[in-house]
Design a protein around this motif. Sequence first.
Motif, short mmCIF file in Angstrom:
data_model
loop_
_atom_site.label_atom_id
_atom_site.label_comp_id
_atom_site.label_asym_id
_atom_site.label_seq_id
_atom_site.Cartn_x
_atom_site.Cartn_y
_atom_site.Cartn_z
N TRP A 1 -22.68 16.10 7.48
CA TRP A 1 -23.42 16.71 8.58
C TRP A 1 -24.51 15.79 9.11
O TRP A 1 -24.74 15.75 10.32
CB TRP A 1 -24.00 18.06 8.17
N ARG A 2 -25.19 15.05 8.24
CA ARG A 2 -26.21 14.11 8.74
C ARG A 2 -25.56 13.03 9.59
O ARG A 2 -26.14 12.57 10.58
CB ARG A 2 -27.01 13.52 7.58
N ASN A 3 -24.35 12.63 9.24
CA ASN A 3 -23.63 11.66 10.06
C ASN A 3 -23.21 12.29 11.39
O ASN A 3 -23.37 11.70 12.46
CB ASN A 3 -22.41 11.12 9.32
N ASN B 1 -18.34 8.91 3.80
CA ASN B 1 -17.05 8.25 3.71
C ASN B 1 -16.04 9.28 3.23
O ASN B 1 -16.05 9.66 2.07
CB ASN B 1 -17.11 7.07 2.73
N GLY B 2 -15.24 9.76 4.13
CA GLY B 2 -14.25 10.77 3.75
C GLY B 2 -13.36 11.12 4.92
O GLY B 2 -13.57 10.68 6.04
N ASN B 3 -12.34 11.91 4.64
CA ASN B 3 -11.39 12.35 5.64
C ASN B 3 -11.19 13.86 5.47
O ASN B 3 -10.32 14.28 4.69
CB ASN B 3 -10.07 11.59 5.48
N PRO B 4 -12.00 14.67 6.15
CA PRO B 4 -11.90 16.11 5.96
C PRO B 4 -10.50 16.68 6.20
O PRO B 4 -10.08 17.58 5.47
CB PRO B 4 -12.90 16.68 6.97
N MET B 5 -9.79 16.17 7.17
CA MET B 5 -8.45 16.69 7.45
C MET B 5 -7.53 16.45 6.25
O MET B 5 -6.83 17.36 5.80
CB MET B 5 -7.86 16.03 8.70
N ALA C 1 -24.02 17.18 -1.81
CA ALA C 1 -24.59 15.92 -1.31
C ALA C 1 -23.61 15.24 -0.34
O ALA C 1 -24.03 14.72 0.70
CB ALA C 1 -24.93 14.99 -2.48
N LYS C 2 -22.33 15.27 -0.66
CA LYS C 2 -21.32 14.65 0.21
C LYS C 2 -21.24 15.39 1.55
O LYS C 2 -21.19 14.76 2.62
CB LYS C 2 -19.95 14.66 -0.47
#
Length: 134
Positions: A53-55, A64-68, A47-48
């Motif tokens: 991807w939708r964003n 709300n996140g920081n993939p790096m 879901a996250k």
Amino acid sequence: MPPLARFAITAAEIDRVVAAFYAAVRRHPMLAPIFAAHVEDWPAHEAKIARFWRNAILLEGGYNGNPMAVHKAAGNVHPGMFDGWLAVFDATLARELPPETAAQWSALAHRIGRGLRYGLVDSAKTASGVPLLR
């Protein structure tokens, strides 16, 4: 007026691709152990990532996140792993979407993957300071 999506795709298609991708990841010999070490709740993770991807594609917001930071903190993610990740992702896109949509999403995923890969190079160095790219 809301901003236009990067390309024509629906939220339901994004969700379907994400679910299919993670089903493939859980069967993949290299990726399955890496993800299993970090993902305890697959539905919540999917879901996250679908929100990510939708964003990224539909400009929805809600992620709300920081993939790096997440990839760096994992400790077992290295720059060379992104080739395998992208190969599985591309195969999933090809199975789930029309060719043009798959190509457009793939281009975006490869651009994001390059950024993550480069960001991990500094944290993946040998004792001599040479980057470990595999």
